[in-house]
Write an enzyme that holds these catalytic residues in place. Structure first.
Site, PDB file in Angstrom:
ATOM      1  N   LEU A 160      37.229   4.853 -47.642  1.00 20.89           N
ATOM      2  CA  LEU A 160      37.694   6.153 -47.186  1.00 20.89           C
ATOM      3  C   LEU A 160      38.648   5.912 -46.019  1.00 20.89           C
ATOM      4  CD1 LEU A 160      34.404   8.322 -47.063  1.00 20.89           C
ATOM      5  CD2 LEU A 160      36.161   8.324 -48.850  1.00 20.89           C
ATOM      6  N   ASP A 161      39.730   6.673 -45.974  1.00 26.61           N
ATOM      7  CA  ASP A 161      40.656   6.551 -44.851  1.00 26.61           C
ATOM      8  C   ASP A 161      39.943   6.866 -43.537  1.00 26.61           C
ATOM      9  OD1 ASP A 161      42.718   5.982 -46.583  1.00 26.61           O
ATOM     10  OD2 ASP A 161      43.527   8.014 -46.596  1.00 26.61           O
ATOM     11  N   ARG A 162      40.514   6.391 -42.465  1.00 26.72           N
ATOM     12  CA  ARG A 162      39.925   6.609 -41.135  1.00 26.72           C
ATOM     13  C   ARG A 162      39.645   8.095 -40.874  1.00 26.72           C
ATOM     14  NH1 ARG A 162      41.818   3.806 -35.618  1.00 26.72           N
ATOM     15  NH2 ARG A 162      40.491   4.919 -34.166  1.00 26.72           N
TER      16      ARG A 162
ATOM     17  N   THR B  87      39.286  10.509 -43.064  1.00 24.53           N
ATOM     18  CA  THR B  87      38.482  11.178 -44.089  1.00 24.53           C
ATOM     19  C   THR B  87      37.002  11.105 -43.748  1.00 24.53           C
ATOM     20  OG1 THR B  87      40.122  10.599 -45.770  1.00 24.53           O
ATOM     21  CG2 THR B  87      37.958  11.284 -46.549  1.00 24.53           C
TER      22      THR B  87
END
Length: 219
Positions: free
Chosen positions: A55-57, A59
């Protein structure tokens, strides 16, 4: 440091509600990452759990971790085979035409010394498919449910910007940065089938910053 919320737990898996702003890997500029907090997620087990996907930072939401190498391999194969159901919620920074649809835009990575790297729609890129439906509209913003079939890097962020006509609110790469606002994307649900065992099902509650914009989800 806030305690990490656990949404699902058994002998081979954990699903945590990853907070927005917590990267999986240690940032080059320093600071805390999920890797620094894996010891507290052992919960009596000998091994540290390992993230199965990314997951992106910015998100928030459901992140699956495997408690042993065999489980990690099985879960990774399930993601690769597209057997995992992933449901995201995103705040789109503008009105969205229609109520539901499917975005099919192949994606490719580009990079430059000035702007760094990003993903772009490209005919020769890797296939990427996202199903979407509008959940709510408020003050010029649109709350959208995204169900990605594929798991390409930044897939939902690019598909929102290029497929729906507006980027996610706060997205500094594919849209416009908004002071005090992260990229508004939340991994709301995760369902992983398992052979011979109960299906893993996890749901992460709507984050406070979504609620602050006036969005709610009916139970």
């Amino acid at each position: 440091m806030n305690e990490l919320s656990i949404l699902f737990e058994d002998g081979e898996a954990l699903v945590i509600d990853k907070p927005a702003g917590l990267p999986l890997d240690r940032p080059r500029a320093g600071g805390i990452s999920l890797d620094d907090r894996l010891d507290e997620l052992r919960l009596g087990f000998q091994r540290r759990p390992a993230p199965v996907h990314r997951l992106d930072r910015d998100t928030s939401g459901c992140l699956l971790l495997a408690r042993n190498p065999k489980a990690l391999k099985r879960f990774a194969a399930a993601f690769e085979a597209r057997k995992v159901i992933k449901i995201y919620l995103g705040v789109v920074a503008g009105p969205v035409e229609g109520d539901k649809g499917t975005i099919s835009l192949s994606l490719s990575k580009i990079s430059s010394e000035k702007n760094g790297w990003r993903m772009i729609p490209a005919r020769q890129g890797k296939a990427a498919v996202t199903h979407w439906r509008v959940l709510a509209r408020k003050d010029g913003l649109t709350l959208v449910e995204f169900r990605p079939e594929t798991g390409r890097t930044h897939q939902i962020r690019v598909h929102a910007a290029s497929g729906l006509g507006h980027a996610l609110l706060g997205d500094p790469v594919y849209g416009k940065a908004v002071a005090g606002t992260r990229t508004m994307l939340h991994a709301a649900q995760l369902v992983i089938p398992r052979e011979g065992k109960d299906t893993i099902e996890a749901e992460a509650p709507l984050p406070a910053d979504f609620v602050a914009l006036g969005f709610t989800i009916e139970p």
